[in-house]
Scaffold this motif. Sequence first.
Motif, PDB file in Angstrom:
ATOM      1  N   LEU A 140       8.332 133.362 -16.785  1.00  0.00           N
ATOM      2  CA  LEU A 140       9.203 133.292 -15.603  1.00  0.00           C
ATOM      3  C   LEU A 140      10.048 132.020 -15.634  1.00  0.00           C
ATOM      4  CD1 LEU A 140      10.055 134.441 -12.852  1.00  0.00           C
ATOM      5  CD2 LEU A 140       8.144 133.157 -11.840  1.00  0.00           C
ATOM      6  N   ALA A 141       9.425 130.905 -15.995  1.00  0.00           N
ATOM      7  CA  ALA A 141      10.143 129.635 -16.070  1.00  0.00           C
ATOM      8  C   ALA A 141      11.265 129.712 -17.100  1.00  0.00           C
ATOM      9  CB  ALA A 141       9.183 128.503 -16.417  1.00  0.00           C
ATOM     10  N   CYS A 142      11.014 130.356 -18.230  1.00  0.00           N
ATOM     11  CA  CYS A 142      12.047 130.507 -19.247  1.00  0.00           C
ATOM     12  C   CYS A 142      13.214 131.326 -18.714  1.00  0.00           C
ATOM     13  CB  CYS A 142      11.475 131.159 -20.496  1.00  0.00           C
ATOM     14  SG  CYS A 142      12.688 131.385 -21.817  1.00  0.00           S
ATOM     15  N   MET A 143      12.921 132.396 -17.999  1.00  0.00           N
ATOM     16  CA  MET A 143      13.988 133.223 -17.423  1.00  0.00           C
ATOM     17  C   MET A 143      14.808 132.442 -16.398  1.00  0.00           C
ATOM     18  SD  MET A 143      12.372 137.059 -17.047  1.00  0.00           S
ATOM     19  CE  MET A 143      10.801 136.573 -16.300  1.00  0.00           C
ATOM     20  N   CYS A 144      14.129 131.665 -15.557  1.00  0.00           N
ATOM     21  CA  CYS A 144      14.835 130.885 -14.537  1.00  0.00           C
ATOM     22  C   CYS A 144      15.697 129.797 -15.170  1.00  0.00           C
ATOM     23  CB  CYS A 144      13.828 130.260 -13.567  1.00  0.00           C
ATOM     24  SG  CYS A 144      13.020 131.446 -12.482  1.00  0.00           S
ATOM     25  N   HIS A 145      15.143 129.083 -16.130  1.00  0.00           N
ATOM     26  CA  HIS A 145      15.893 128.025 -16.806  1.00  0.00           C
ATOM     27  C   HIS A 145      17.112 128.611 -17.525  1.00  0.00           C
ATOM     28  CE1 HIS A 145      16.785 124.897 -19.827  1.00  0.00           C
ATOM     29  NE2 HIS A 145      16.248 124.042 -18.958  1.00  0.00           N
ATOM     30  N   SER A 146      16.927 129.716 -18.225  1.00  0.00           N
ATOM     31  CA  SER A 146      18.032 130.350 -18.945  1.00  0.00           C
ATOM     32  C   SER A 146      19.084 130.871 -17.966  1.00  0.00           C
ATOM     33  CB  SER A 146      17.512 131.497 -19.812  1.00  0.00           C
ATOM     34  OG  SER A 146      16.587 131.025 -20.774  1.00  0.00           O
ATOM     35  N   PHE A 147      18.631 131.474 -16.878  1.00  0.00           N
ATOM     36  CA  PHE A 147      19.551 131.977 -15.856  1.00  0.00           C
ATOM     37  C   PHE A 147      20.417 130.852 -15.309  1.00  0.00           C
ATOM     38  CE2 PHE A 147      20.488 132.585 -11.340  1.00  0.00           C
ATOM     39  CZ  PHE A 147      21.210 133.765 -11.375  1.00  0.00           C
ATOM     40  N   HIS A 148      19.802 129.707 -15.044  1.00  0.00           N
ATOM     41  CA  HIS A 148      20.535 128.571 -14.484  1.00  0.00           C
ATOM     42  C   HIS A 148      21.676 128.134 -15.404  1.00  0.00           C
ATOM     43  CE1 HIS A 148      21.258 124.754 -12.443  1.00  0.00           C
ATOM     44  NE2 HIS A 148      21.136 124.144 -13.605  1.00  0.00           N
ATOM     45  N   TYR A 149      21.390 127.993 -16.697  1.00  0.00           N
ATOM     46  CA  TYR A 149      22.412 127.478 -17.605  1.00  0.00           C
ATOM     47  C   TYR A 149      23.424 128.545 -18.018  1.00  0.00           C
ATOM     48  CZ  TYR A 149      20.328 122.895 -17.793  1.00  0.00           C
ATOM     49  OH  TYR A 149      19.881 121.636 -17.439  1.00  0.00           O
TER      50      TYR A 149
END
Length: 319
Positions: A140-149
Amino acid sequence: DKHLRAQSKRKPAKKTKKAVVFFEVEILDAKTKDKLCFLDKVRHLVLFVSDPQWYPARQSIRLDPKGKSLKDEDVLQHLPVGTTATFYFRDLGAQISWVTVFLTEYTGPLVIYLLFYFRVPFIYPPKYDFTTSKHWVVHLACMCHSFHYVKRLLETLFVHRFSHGTMPLRNIFKNCTYYWGFAAWMAYYINHPLYTPPIYGEQQIRIALIIFLFCQIGNFSIHIALRNLRPPGSKTRKIPYPTKNPFTWIFLLVSCPNYTYELGSWLGFTLMTQCLPVAFFTLVGFIQMTVWAKGKHRSYLKEFRDYPPLRSPILPFIL
């Protein structure tokens, strides 16, 4: 008839001619005070030094050696100078476009984080190469971080309008060190084989996800609102006000709500991952955004006499 004929014989009134003002302009080097050029009988002037080494984007023309640069739209007749005007030239150094800067800054963290997430070799012990974490919060953290950038990259290409076209090339190394370095530091611990989930489990993660997504939508809404204030190709500045979008209603209390939502996003990400490097990144980002917000708030107050008095720079009623 006599009255009409008398009127027709009158000579037309002479048009008053505006006095033409000529200027004598000298341009000095801001550091050495050496004279670079002298111009006589100048009416209109676009100030830049003609030299292949100093293209216009890297030039700063000032009224004072240590003062602020004049804007491109400044008119010679409206500047506080006499008919003999002295300007100071400063080389800003090699320049790079803001679009290139942001694309470089944001692509780095996106790629770097994924390298740690996929556990490519030489990061963790060999037995963990190309393995995946057993904790769903890591994914989930990877998806959120990727979504942000990815969001930041798309906004750079299709949303943002920049009042200044370039920035000094040397700054990109400092900025990339900040974004890329923090991305690697955070990603190393979040994707580490020994990483442990947040102490309050799924409830904490879900609340954090809601905060993160809410603030991401809010941040995007503010960027759209600010974009709509400035027509394409224009540098006009207006006071931002709330629109029909509820996420923009925070403009009632804050001058720079894009920073407020950005802070909220990283607080949500910190809560989600319960990772110390993320908390430190959030703190450093908050300090920097506060500096930017205060500067923007001061410029609003200086430029607009009717600027809403209840607004704070970044946090309502606090800061």
